[in-house]
Scaffold this active site. Structure first.
Site, PDB file in Angstrom:
ATOM      1  N   HIS A  65       0.823  -1.206   0.000  1.00  0.00           N
ATOM      2  CA  HIS A  65       0.000   0.000   0.000  1.00  0.00           C
ATOM      3  C   HIS A  65       0.859   1.259   0.000  1.00  0.00           C
ATOM      4  O   HIS A  65       0.421   2.308  -0.485  1.00  0.00           O
ATOM      5  CB  HIS A  65      -0.943  -0.010   1.207  1.00  0.00           C
ATOM      6  CG  HIS A  65      -2.115  -0.922   1.026  1.00  0.00           C
ATOM      7  ND1 HIS A  65      -3.394  -0.597   1.446  1.00  0.00           N
ATOM      8  CD2 HIS A  65      -2.215  -2.145   0.448  1.00  0.00           C
ATOM      9  CE1 HIS A  65      -4.220  -1.578   1.133  1.00  0.00           C
ATOM     10  NE2 HIS A  65      -3.520  -2.538   0.541  1.00  0.00           N
ATOM     11  N   PRO A 160      -5.177  -0.729  -6.052  1.00  0.00           N
ATOM     12  CA  PRO A 160      -5.977  -1.731  -6.762  1.00  0.00           C
ATOM     13  C   PRO A 160      -7.120  -2.221  -5.878  1.00  0.00           C
ATOM     14  O   PRO A 160      -6.912  -2.575  -4.722  1.00  0.00           O
ATOM     15  CB  PRO A 160      -4.975  -2.854  -7.046  1.00  0.00           C
ATOM     16  CG  PRO A 160      -3.636  -2.193  -6.992  1.00  0.00           C
ATOM     17  CD  PRO A 160      -3.751  -1.110  -5.962  1.00  0.00           C
ATOM     18  N   THR A 191      -1.631 -15.029  -0.151  1.00  0.00           N
ATOM     19  CA  THR A 191      -1.504 -16.289   0.577  1.00  0.00           C
ATOM     20  C   THR A 191      -1.489 -16.045   2.078  1.00  0.00           C
ATOM     21  O   THR A 191      -1.712 -16.963   2.869  1.00  0.00           O
ATOM     22  CB  THR A 191      -0.224 -17.041   0.163  1.00  0.00           C
ATOM     23  OG1 THR A 191      -0.178 -18.300   0.826  1.00  0.00           O
ATOM     24  CG2 THR A 191       1.038 -16.265   0.534  1.00  0.00           C
TER      25      THR A 191
END
Length: 318
Positions: A65, A160, A191
């Protein structure tokens, strides 16, 4: 959608003028000025992760971020001041946590080698350590980033979105000099960690007039998610793990996508383009191929620079 395109185009121009691939970064940047930098950061991350198993995922997400707004300049660490609302207080970042880990590392570094190690470098090293402590690969982090002086919550809209389709994802990554290969490899960061219901709720009920559930999602998986996220649920911490082993860095994320069990639309969208679909299949079948690609893409992403100073306090400009 038109307003998004205009805003994105304007932001892309800003991004390309503000950041660059860090040609000034080097592996031996602190060898003479702060040789224990890596060790000090690793110790801070290890101590925090020992007490809270969610810390690694939080640090990895924090680094992403940070890099996707103004480059890897630690602007995500800055606190809001006066009328300026900082990135960490933008809607997409409200669930970020574990900032104290960076503070702890910075405090020790300032006592050992004051004014030398940037907060941006600390965050890049901490993200690497987060992966290692979760059972993933290690790598040498190029260093020499500077810290930014600007942080605006309004710019976090450019991160995004979990709801992005493949075209939007490709555009978002390409504007930062990242390829489709990088997109698929870096998506593997999912993950690790946990997602709140709001990130995927639109996929599990009232998806469209024709379908209550996103057709790209396994129906039984959608049912289990509805149980975790009941209608009008007010529990702040309700949600689901990103994959079946949320504290272990592995390739289960890609295997789940192939089973139509990707949590986000953006995850499942990787199957909607031949090149990205092929990479999902490759990474699902080979953890080694995934980790090799992930390391390469992490180094590439974390080398997007854009700062101007070395902060004394990671939460405030000098």
């Amino acid at each position: 959608m038109a307003s998004f395109a205009v805003a994105f185009s304007h932001f892309a121009i800003l991004l390309l003028t503000a950041v660059s691939l860090g040609s000034s970064l080097s592996l031996d940047y602190y060898d003479k000025t702060c040789p224990s930098a890596d060790f000090i950061v690793t110790k801070a991350v290890r101590n925090a992760a020992y007490k809270d198993k969610t810390v690694p995922a939080a640090l990895l997400r924090m680094h992403f971020h940070d890099c996707f707004i103004r480059g890897c300049d630690a602007s995500v660490l800055l606190n809001s001041v006066g009328n300026n609302k900082a990135e960490k207080d933008g809607p997409a970042n409200l669930s970020l946590h574990s900032f104290f880990v960076i503070d702890d590392a910075k405090k020790e570094l300032e006592s050992y080698c004051p004014g030398v190690v940037s907060c941006a470098d600390i965050l890049a090293m901490a993200a690497r350590d987060a992966v290692v402590l979760s059972g993933g690969p290690t790598w040498d982090v190029p260093k020499g980033r500077k810290d930014g002086r600007t942080s605006k919550a309004s710019e976090t809209i450019q991160l995004p979105s979990p709801a992005f389709n493949i075209s939007q994802l490709q555009q978002s990554f390409s504007q930062r000099g990242l390829s489709l290969d990088d997109l698929v490899a870096l998506s593997g960061a999912h993950t690790l960690g946990f997602a709140h219901c709001s990130s995927f709720e639109g996929r599990i009920r009232n998806f469209s007039p024709a379908s209550n559930v996103d057709p790209a999602m396994n129906p039984s998986f959608a049912g289990s998610l509805r149980n975790m996220c009941p209608v009008n649920n007010k529990a702040k911490n309700a949600g689901a793990n990103m994959d079946t082993s949320p504290t272990t860095f592995d390739n289960n994320y890609y295997r789940l996508i192939l089973q139509k069990k990707g949590l986000f639309s953006a995850d499942q969208a990787l199957l909607n383009f031949p090149k990205t679909k092929n990479l999902v299949n490759e990474f699902a079948s080979s953890k080694e191929a995934f980790t090799r690609a992930f390391v390469n893409s992490m180094i590439k992403m974390s080398s997007i620079t854009g700062g101007q100073e070395i902060r004394k306090n990671c939460r405030a400009v000098n």
